[in-house]
Scaffold this motif. Structure first.
Motif, PDB file in Angstrom:
ATOM      1  N   GLY A 120      -0.189   2.332  -3.302  1.00 27.56           N
ATOM      2  CA  GLY A 120      -1.459   2.974  -2.978  1.00 27.56           C
ATOM      3  C   GLY A 120      -1.368   4.458  -3.362  1.00 27.56           C
ATOM      4  O   GLY A 120      -0.492   5.167  -2.879  1.00 27.56           O
TER       5      GLY A 120
ATOM      6  N   SER B  91       0.841  -7.326  -7.270  1.00 27.72           N
ATOM      7  CA  SER B  91       1.418  -7.064  -5.944  1.00 27.72           C
ATOM      8  C   SER B  91       2.451  -8.124  -5.576  1.00 27.72           C
ATOM      9  O   SER B  91       3.472  -7.810  -4.965  1.00 27.72           O
ATOM     10  CB  SER B  91       0.317  -6.973  -4.879  1.00 27.72           C
TER      11      SER B  91
ATOM     12  N   LYS C 170      -4.548   2.327   2.023  1.00 31.31           N
ATOM     13  CA  LYS C 170      -5.449   2.024   0.911  1.00 31.31           C
ATOM     14  C   LYS C 170      -5.514   0.522   0.620  1.00 31.31           C
ATOM     15  O   LYS C 170      -6.588  -0.049   0.446  1.00 31.31           O
ATOM     16  CB  LYS C 170      -5.009   2.779  -0.344  1.00 31.31           C
ATOM     17  N   PHE C 171      -4.324  -0.114   0.568  1.00 28.92           N
ATOM     18  CA  PHE C 171      -4.293  -1.557   0.325  1.00 28.92           C
ATOM     19  C   PHE C 171      -3.653  -2.291   1.508  1.00 28.92           C
ATOM     20  O   PHE C 171      -3.038  -3.328   1.345  1.00 28.92           O
ATOM     21  CB  PHE C 171      -3.524  -1.872  -0.955  1.00 28.92           C
TER      22      PHE C 171
ATOM     23  N   SER D  44       0.828  -1.205   0.000  1.00 30.27           N
ATOM     24  CA  SER D  44       0.000   0.000   0.000  1.00 30.27           C
ATOM     25  C   SER D  44       0.863   1.256   0.000  1.00 30.27           C
ATOM     26  O   SER D  44       0.581   2.239  -0.691  1.00 30.27           O
ATOM     27  CB  SER D  44      -0.901  -0.012   1.233  1.00 30.27           C
TER      28      SER D  44
END
Lengths: 151, 482
Positions: free
Chosen positions: B130, B167, B142-143, B126
């Motif tokens: 992110g 990712s 966010k992630f 993130s």
């Protein structure tokens, strides 16, 4: 010969091994010549590893029936060599060599030494050395033969 | 070690405490007509956006998930990049250390793989990818915990590769980068110190740098971010991976000091065979690293694949031939070092230069790092045990600069989007700026982190442990018996 040594000899004879033939004064460990004359010699030859096959064949041709070979490391006048890994230099002092050991009757020694020299010589530094020494006795374990018959 | 664990636990809790905002249900959209469906298929083949990918799209797509070809390619590439670390790098490095320290290198690579994966899952991904938090760092939340990172593509980075695959692919880069540092500090840093250093270094150096260079709103992402303050380009990680790890490695090895007996004892590699095997694996894995950085099985990936091959082969040959001329013998380590150097230098350039550019890069990659390792290091007498600085910092820096001169729109049309005016002219100045940022961040952060680690757990093993070897001292095992 001292009393102790005689008694030990008797014991040894009973076991099938003659101590007196070894020529040692058991009480002092002093070396004596008076019973046996040396009739064999040991040859130790340090040679370049790649010459082993040629030396073995040459010795076989002059009648040597056996030998012991070891991989050894050491240095003489040749010294070691330098290894470089990227920017780092390392000196390796000990070079790999082959050591041949064999025991022969006196009469065959000069011929064998000549054969080794002929086969192992390159003329360059690092060819190796030959050492010759007297051997007191040899015994073949299987038959218990002694002296020249055992080598 | 306890302090280390509690530190990580604290970080995990801190991140989980932050709540995540759920996206609201989108409004109803129309089904695509036949023409729009064919256009979606063409987009898949051309690695372009579907009609439904536009922000104000009024239609849906019948192929809304990942595209099988691009996705399959990306998964293979991710596995290849992991293969570079486990076992490529640990064999390459492991062969170069003395046999009493082989397992310490293996353990450090595995340890980093685990530690970085946990950081990546919790907030690292993130933090890097992110968007919406600014040019120098991504969104922490966010992630976070990979929430929302599913098999659907994140169109900020790819239209056709699953977000979770993307990712994981980027995770493999995050694993190998700190592992590269191990080469400079090999044989003389405690395992606990390595873990703590890497944990902090990832947060302070790697995550922000990767966001700045590759994040969609990153400060140094010249290709995709029109508002980037430094319009630099870095295809697969010249600055992010090789310069950051290489410069940090130099500083860390200076702070650590040389190995006991350095310059007096024989510290020759214990197995050049193992080192050569590792090099081959690195080279193969590097195709995933470089071609995969296109994040699609497209023409840019094909170009990266080609330039990677040429640069690696040329550099390997040049390095060994230089040894042949200067010292009379081309060494295996020369071939291996040249190959790795070629791969390092082509990394930032591979998707931006043509084959002529890759030959120029190959020649310079065989020459400049060779000079650094063979002459600079003995002259300055620092103990960069396995030449992380000489190969990765020098190579990465060289590559970042050469990319500025050799990048061309002919092989990568994306350079025409935001960089049309500077490619082929002043791009190299932007590259210099990005290089300066990378060096300053890496050097300053490493000094601070190293002294923190020194204060908390200490950096070096006892003299007795170091002499005995880290395999037994740190891991209670021996690499070889008898």
């Amino acid at each position: 010969m001292t009393l102790i040594s005689q008694r030990l000899s008797l014991l040894a004879v009973a076991l099938g091994i003659t101590f007196s033939a070894l020529g040692y004064e058991t009480s002092t460990g002093r070396y004596t010549h008076h019973e046996h004359k040396t009739r064999m010699k040991k040859i130790e030859a340090i040679i370049k590893p790649f010459k082993l096959e040629e030396v073995k064949d040459a010795l076989h041709d002059v009648g040597a029936e056996g030998m012991t070979v070891s991989e050894v490391k050491g240095f003489g006048r040749q010294k070691g060599h330098t290894e470089i890994y990227r920017g780092s230099e390392y000196t390796v002092d000990f070079l790999p060599k082959i050591k041949i050991e064999l025991v022969l009757a006196d009469s065959k020694v000069q011929e064998a030494v000549g054969a080794i020299i002929k086969a192992a010589k390159t003329g360059k530094i690092g060819d190796g050395k030959i050492f010759i020494s007297n051997v007191e006795e040899a015994v073949r374990i299987r038959t218990e033969e002694k002296g020249e018959n055992a080598v | 070690m306890k302090k280390l664990l509690s530190l990580f636990a604290f970080l995990a809790i801190a991140v989980s405490a932050l709540t995540l905002v759920r996206a609201e249900d989108p409004p109803k959209k129309a089904d695509p007509n036949l023409e729009q469906r064919i256009a979606d298929l063409e987009s898949y083949v051309n690695n372009a956006a579907r009609g439904a990918d536009a922000a104000d799209a009024k239609i849906t797509s019948k192929i809304s998930g990942a595209g099988p070809g691009h996705n399959g390619f990306q998964m293979v590439c991710a596995a290849l990049v992991l293969f570079m670390t486990l076992p490529g790098l640990f064999l390459f490095y492991g062969g170069l250390v003395r046999k009493k320290n082989i397992l310490s290198v293996v353990a450090q690579c595995f340890g980093i793989a685990g530690l970085v994966t946990i950081l990546w899952w919790a907030f690292g991904y993130s933090f890097v990818f992110g968007d919406g938090s600014g040019p120098w760092w991504g969104s922490f939340t966010k992630f976070g915990f990979l929430n929302g990172v599913d098999s659907n593509p994140n169109t900020n980075y790819s239209y056709w590769v699953s977000h979770n695959v993307f990712s994981m692919y980027q995770l493999m880069f995050a694993i190998i980068t700190p592992a590269l540092i191990l080469g400079a500090i090999a044989e003389r840093m405690k395992f606990s110190a390595v873990l703590l250093f890497v944990g902090l270094w990832m947060v302070v150096v790697y995550f922000p740098l990767a966001h700045a260079v590759w994040g969609i709103d990153g400060a140094m992402n010249g290709v995709w971010n029109a508002k980037a303050s430094i319009k630099a380009i870095d295809f697969a990680g010249g600055t992010v991976v090789h310069m950051s790890s290489g410069w940090s490695a130099l500083i860390l090895c200076l702070i650590l000091g040389p190995r006991l007996g350095f310059g007096k004892q024989n510290m020759a590699p214990h197995s050049m065979t193992m080192c050569a095997i590792g090099t081959g694996m690195l080279w193969v894995g590097w195709y995933g690293f470089n071609a995969g950085s296109a994040v699609a099985a497209d023409g840019i990936a094909a170009n990266a694949f080609t330039t990677t091959t040429i640069a690696a082969a040329v550099a390997s040959f040049v390095w060994a031939m230089l040894e042949y001329i200067i010292r009379g013998k081309p060494s295996i380590l020369g071939f291996c070092s040249g190959a790795v150097a070629g791969l390092v230098v082509i990394t930032p350039a591979c998707g931006f230069v043509n084959t002529t550019g890759s030959v120029i890069i190959g020649v310079l990659a065989g020459l400049v790092p060779f000079l650094a390792c063979a002459y600079l290091k003995p002259m300055l007498k620092y103990d960069d045990a396995l030449d992380t600085f000489g190969v990765h910092a020098v190579g990465g820096t060289l590559g970042a600069l050469l990319t500025g001169f050799l990048a061309t729109k002919d092989v990568n049309a994306n350079l025409a989007t935001n960089l049309d005016k500077i490619v082929g002219s002043t791009l190299w100045i932007e590259q210099l700026k990005a290089m300066a940022v990378t060096i300053v961040l890496s050097v300053v952060a490493t000094v601070v982190i190293a002294y923190i680690v020194k204060a908390v757990v200490g950096l070096r093993p006892t003299e007795e442990d170091e002499t005995q070897g880290l395999d037994l001292a740190d891991h209670g095992e021996e690499g070889y018996h008898g």
